[in-house]
Write a protein that holds these residues in place. Sequence first.
Motif, PDB file in Angstrom:
ATOM      1  N   ALA A 194      39.159  26.882  36.108  1.00 31.92           N
ATOM      2  CA  ALA A 194      39.407  28.129  35.385  1.00 31.92           C
ATOM      3  C   ALA A 194      40.180  29.115  36.258  1.00 31.92           C
ATOM      4  N   LEU A 195      39.815  29.213  37.525  1.00 31.17           N
ATOM      5  CA  LEU A 195      40.530  30.104  38.445  1.00 31.17           C
ATOM      6  C   LEU A 195      41.969  29.647  38.661  1.00 31.17           C
ATOM      7  N   LYS A 236      45.264  31.769  37.720  1.00 30.13           N
ATOM      8  CA  LYS A 236      46.288  32.028  38.741  1.00 30.13           C
ATOM      9  C   LYS A 236      47.663  31.612  38.228  1.00 30.13           C
ATOM     10  N   GLU A 237      47.756  30.437  37.595  1.00 33.61           N
ATOM     11  CA  GLU A 237      49.020  29.961  37.041  1.00 33.61           C
ATOM     12  C   GLU A 237      49.535  30.903  35.955  1.00 33.61           C
ATOM     13  N   CYS A 238      48.639  31.394  35.117  1.00 35.25           N
ATOM     14  CA  CYS A 238      49.027  32.332  34.061  1.00 35.25           C
ATOM     15  C   CYS A 238      49.569  33.625  34.654  1.00 35.25           C
ATOM     16  N   MET A 239      48.904  34.143  35.663  1.00 34.06           N
ATOM     17  CA  MET A 239      49.362  35.378  36.313  1.00 34.06           C
ATOM     18  C   MET A 239      50.712  35.179  37.000  1.00 34.06           C
TER      19      MET A 239
END
Length: 191
Positions: A15-16, A20-23
């Motif tokens: 999930a983290l 991180k990839e989305c951000m």
Amino acid sequence: MAVHDLTDHKQRENALLHEKECMEMVLRRQAALNRIDLALDQSGDMEDLCRQVVESASSLLRITLGTSLLLSDGNPGAFDVRASTIPEGIRTGQLLKDFPPESALGYVISHKEPLIVPDTGVASFSLKEQIAISDIRAYAAFPVCLQGIVKGILLVLEDEIRHYHPEELAYLEILASRVGVALGRRELERK
């Protein structure tokens, strides 16, 4: 007990990583918009702006077939391909015309709203009349408007079924609006 703890840990870790990839993607898209805005403000070079918009959409949205930007060449019902990352079927400089209302691009022009088709196998509108690419499985077409008139279309094509995320659609809408702003500035400069 240890297996359950490892599973929970792995799920949290995944999930983290996803967050991180989305951000990172949000930051890359914002950086691309900043470059487009800078090009819009500094050079006024419409060709460079069109190229940046098309390349930004293709790379940052991971478009499988490519992206094209069609702009009105001054003739009613005719659009010139100003920039394209599609290797076959839509070439930069190509003129597209005659968009019947029942066609996909005709719908976008007449309704002045985006048309998102996640699966061409069940779509009501077709691109086949205007675009000679047989393996289109999904597409999104966004109008480029100036003073309520469609002056262009930002078109993304996929070779697989694709359900676009709301943030991807928002990004395409922003890109199309940036082109509309550029057209408006160019029109003001001509006066």
